[in-house]
Scaffold this motif. Sequence first.
Motif, PDB file in Angstrom:
ATOM      1  N   GLN A 157       0.829  -1.203   0.000  1.00  0.00           N
ATOM      2  CA  GLN A 157       0.000   0.000   0.000  1.00  0.00           C
ATOM      3  C   GLN A 157       0.866   1.257   0.000  1.00  0.00           C
ATOM      4  O   GLN A 157       0.584   2.226  -0.731  1.00  0.00           O
ATOM      5  CB  GLN A 157      -0.922  -0.008   1.216  1.00  0.00           C
ATOM      6  N   ALA A 158       1.946   1.242   0.764  1.00  0.00           N
ATOM      7  CA  ALA A 158       2.846   2.389   0.788  1.00  0.00           C
ATOM      8  C   ALA A 158       3.560   2.557  -0.549  1.00  0.00           C
ATOM      9  O   ALA A 158       3.759   3.686  -1.020  1.00  0.00           O
ATOM     10  CB  ALA A 158       3.862   2.213   1.915  1.00  0.00           C
ATOM     11  N   SER A 159       3.935   1.447  -1.179  1.00  0.00           N
ATOM     12  CA  SER A 159       4.603   1.529  -2.492  1.00  0.00           C
ATOM     13  C   SER A 159       3.666   2.124  -3.536  1.00  0.00           C
ATOM     14  O   SER A 159       4.072   2.978  -4.336  1.00  0.00           O
ATOM     15  CB  SER A 159       5.068   0.131  -2.919  1.00  0.00           C
ATOM     16  N   LEU A 180       2.166 -10.041  -5.042  1.00  0.00           N
ATOM     17  CA  LEU A 180       1.851  -8.872  -4.214  1.00  0.00           C
ATOM     18  C   LEU A 180       3.119  -8.512  -3.459  1.00  0.00           C
ATOM     19  O   LEU A 180       3.586  -9.279  -2.613  1.00  0.00           O
ATOM     20  CB  LEU A 180       0.717  -9.189  -3.239  1.00  0.00           C
ATOM     21  N   ALA A 181       3.694  -7.356  -3.772  1.00  0.00           N
ATOM     22  CA  ALA A 181       5.008  -7.020  -3.230  1.00  0.00           C
ATOM     23  C   ALA A 181       5.057  -5.559  -2.818  1.00  0.00           C
ATOM     24  O   ALA A 181       4.347  -4.713  -3.361  1.00  0.00           O
ATOM     25  CB  ALA A 181       6.100  -7.303  -4.267  1.00  0.00           C
ATOM     26  N   GLY A 182       5.924  -5.278  -1.858  1.00  0.00           N
ATOM     27  CA  GLY A 182       6.143  -3.905  -1.439  1.00  0.00           C
ATOM     28  C   GLY A 182       7.417  -3.798  -0.628  1.00  0.00           C
ATOM     29  O   GLY A 182       7.859  -4.771  -0.014  1.00  0.00           O
ATOM     30  N   SER A 183       8.016  -2.626  -0.645  1.00  0.00           N
ATOM     31  CA  SER A 183       9.238  -2.409   0.125  1.00  0.00           C
ATOM     32  C   SER A 183       9.418  -0.931   0.391  1.00  0.00           C
ATOM     33  O   SER A 183       8.824  -0.089  -0.295  1.00  0.00           O
ATOM     34  CB  SER A 183      10.463  -2.955  -0.629  1.00  0.00           C
ATOM     35  N   ARG A 196      -1.021   6.133  -6.377  1.00  0.00           N
ATOM     36  CA  ARG A 196      -2.057   5.173  -6.757  1.00  0.00           C
ATOM     37  C   ARG A 196      -2.554   4.441  -5.520  1.00  0.00           C
ATOM     38  O   ARG A 196      -1.774   4.137  -4.607  1.00  0.00           O
ATOM     39  CB  ARG A 196      -1.490   4.150  -7.753  1.00  0.00           C
ATOM     40  N   PRO A 197      -3.852   4.108  -5.472  1.00  0.00           N
ATOM     41  CA  PRO A 197      -4.358   3.282  -4.371  1.00  0.00           C
ATOM     42  C   PRO A 197      -4.120   1.801  -4.679  1.00  0.00           C
ATOM     43  O   PRO A 197      -3.855   1.427  -5.823  1.00  0.00           O
ATOM     44  CB  PRO A 197      -5.860   3.596  -4.377  1.00  0.00           C
TER      45      PRO A 197
END
Length: 290
Positions: free
Chosen positions: A153-155, A213-216, A161-162
């Motif tokens: 979500q933060a990425s 589904l990825a984020g960092s 973008r949401p």
Amino acid sequence: MREFAGYDNRVFIVSDAQQDIAGILTYTQRKGPFLIATVPPFTSFSSLLTTRPLQTVATSEAGTPYALLLHKLREQFDHVLLHHHPTLKDVRLFQWTSWKATPLYTFHIDLTDAAQLESNWSTSTKRTFKKHASTYSFQEDASALQSVINLAQASYGRHGRPLPLPAEQLTGLVSQLQEAGMVRIFTITSDSSHTPTAGLALLHDQEVAYYWLAGSVPGHSMTVLLGHLFPLLASEGIRLFDFVGANTPYIAEFKRRFGPELVPYYATQSSPSKSFASLQSLKRALRSWR
């Protein structure tokens, strides 16, 4: 997708007297008065499935059943969008039956030769991994789903973008896939922190894994995570890693540095409703004027 994202599903199959020849699962939703079949968020493919390669039937009478199926879709919906699996390489039948075909791209990494994986990386990616790998803890942690969603979500937010699905609905979807044995959760945590700085919900079957589904946080965390992940998957018999898209420049550049193969696939769409097609054209024109 029906339970957590509000889509309805329909299955279309064309058969002769002996066997099913082709079929497709559609995801449908209402947009005002229009019924559309589309590709839901976090869904790579909504592909036509066939008993034989389409290039063997596209120019002969053998293509009739496939054309019948495509005609049925045009009868049922005001608009249809499909994303086909990369193994469907011939989309002329769609074009010849008034569909629009557009090439898209993803990246694949062959995991069958584990010894060669790192040799294909860019110099900067090799340097980043070697410099920082020892300062992080890499682990598989089924309980870290919320951390992965928060990072994703933060990425998305950093690029204005949401999330394609609200976090609560996404949590339900991924949890159900975890229970079905289709999703694994991996994280990287800095030795100086107790909170993961990169996370990945990996969608997989017995042979293929998807960067799903990825984020960092900004920096090198995801590089370190993937550097640890690839040899692990290879040791478990996963033969292919799909980066799930190479169509956004800044994202594609990050993925390219791991030395993947660029693989095309196709989007096909049809708008039998002239009213829907006109509204879509108007929306595109308004966006271009802004």
